[in-house]
Design an enzyme around this catalytic site. Structure first.
Site, short mmCIF file in Angstrom:
data_model
loop_
_atom_site.label_atom_id
_atom_site.label_comp_id
_atom_site.label_asym_id
_atom_site.label_seq_id
_atom_site.Cartn_x
_atom_site.Cartn_y
_atom_site.Cartn_z
N SER A 1 -62.43 -3.87 27.29
CA SER A 1 -61.15 -4.55 27.20
C SER A 1 -60.69 -4.97 28.61
O SER A 1 -61.35 -5.77 29.26
CB SER A 1 -60.13 -3.65 26.52
N GLU B 1 -63.25 -8.39 15.77
CA GLU B 1 -62.51 -9.02 16.86
C GLU B 1 -62.63 -10.53 16.79
O GLU B 1 -62.14 -11.24 17.68
CB GLU B 1 -63.02 -8.51 18.21
N HIS C 1 -61.57 -3.65 17.84
CA HIS C 1 -61.47 -3.62 19.30
C HIS C 1 -61.60 -2.21 19.86
O HIS C 1 -62.18 -2.01 20.93
CB HIS C 1 -60.13 -4.22 19.73
#
Length: 295
Positions: free
Chosen positions: A157, A215, A269
């Site tokens: 991320s 995602e 995610h």
């Protein structure tokens, strides 16, 4: 001169140590986890996988390494050192501090995470990069036999965004770059400006990019009937995590870099993290075919 830890300890798993290091310029304290394999190091030192969000990833990485590297013919995984950089906390994340540390410059200001809290700032990535290269690296060189020419960096991320930015700004710092679900479109996709001006060095890093299936443009099955479903879909359209990572891999290959992209089926995610950590181990420590055949 390498910094001295202000605190240190052992835990998580055998052969794991942690050190609280003070940033030599800012005084900020971050926790550095170190795990080393048993036995003598190779002549050049252990290859090392550096991981961001250290508190959240170090336990998974150690377990995956210990369960696989002892059986190279069944896994193809060799031994290596694990370095994870986080914070002096038992929590998996410090969202406030990681926003600053892992957000590359120039950065912006955002509302507090909770009422009455401090303003959230991004843009401290250069400070974090200097800490890694000028504080953590000399400290590790003093206490562990690590190969200076065989380092990998893993980030998820915001950490993936930071890892890619660091590659563009210091391309010789790490031999391998693993970016899982990287926040490439963060702050109007400023990272693409770095990509456009990037000229890979002769010894360019190898890059692995990835994202979870959920995602992309569709919600995970358990999210589809939730009240926030429409808001999640709108956020997906803005972040474009899968598409942006795929596009980044193609752009890097066009510049002559060995870059791969992988989608993790059935993952969101956050649920990608254990799979991405395992893939990072194999990207950093995969044994040559002849070594697994001879083992």
């Amino acid at each position: 001169m390498s910094p001295q830890p202000i605190a240190e300890g052992q835990g998580l798993a055998p052969r794991t140590r942690w050190f609280d290091l003070e940033d030599s310029l800012t005084g900020a304290i971050r926790r550095v986890f170190l795990w080393l394999p048993e036995g003598p190091a190779p002549q050049a030192g252990w290859p090392a996988l550096w991981m961001l969000d250290g508190n959240a990833v170090i336990g998974t990485a150690i377990d995956a390494m210990r369960a696989q590297a002892f059986w190279p013919t069944g896994t193809g995984l060799g031994w290596g050192a694990l370095v994870a950089v986080g914070y002096p906390t038992d929590a998996p994340y410090n969202s406030f501090r990681r926003s600053w540390d892992l957000g590359p410059p120039p950065g912006r200001s955002y509302p507090p995470f909770h009422e009455g809290g401090p303003e959230v700032r991004t843009g401290g990535g250069a400070e974090m990069a200097r800490f890694l290269m000028e504080d953590v690296q000399p400290f590790l060189d003093r206490i562990a036999p690590l190969d200076p020419d065989n380092r990998a960096i893993f980030g998820h991320s915001f950490g993936g965004l930071f890892a890619l930015w660091l590659m563009f700004t210091q391309p010789s710092a790490f031999r391998h770059v693993i970016a899982a679900s990287p926040a490439i479109t963060w702050e109007e996709s400023f990272l693409l400006e770095h990509l456009a001006g990037f000229t890979p060095p002769r010894q360019a890093p190898r890059v692995h990019l990835s994202a979870g299936e959920w995602e992309g443009n569709a919600l995970a099955p358990f999210q589809r009937s939730a009240p926030e479903a429409d808001a999640r879909l709108a956020e997906k359209a803005r972040t474009r995590t899968v598409e942006a990572a795929q596009e980044m891999a193609r752009a890097l290959r066009a510049k002559g870099i060995e870059a791969h992209y992988e989608t993790y089926a059935g993952e969101t995610h956050m649920s990608v993290l254990p799979i991405a950590i395992n893939r990072a181990l194999h990207w950093a420590f995969a044994l040559p075919v002849e070594e697994t055949a001879d083992a």
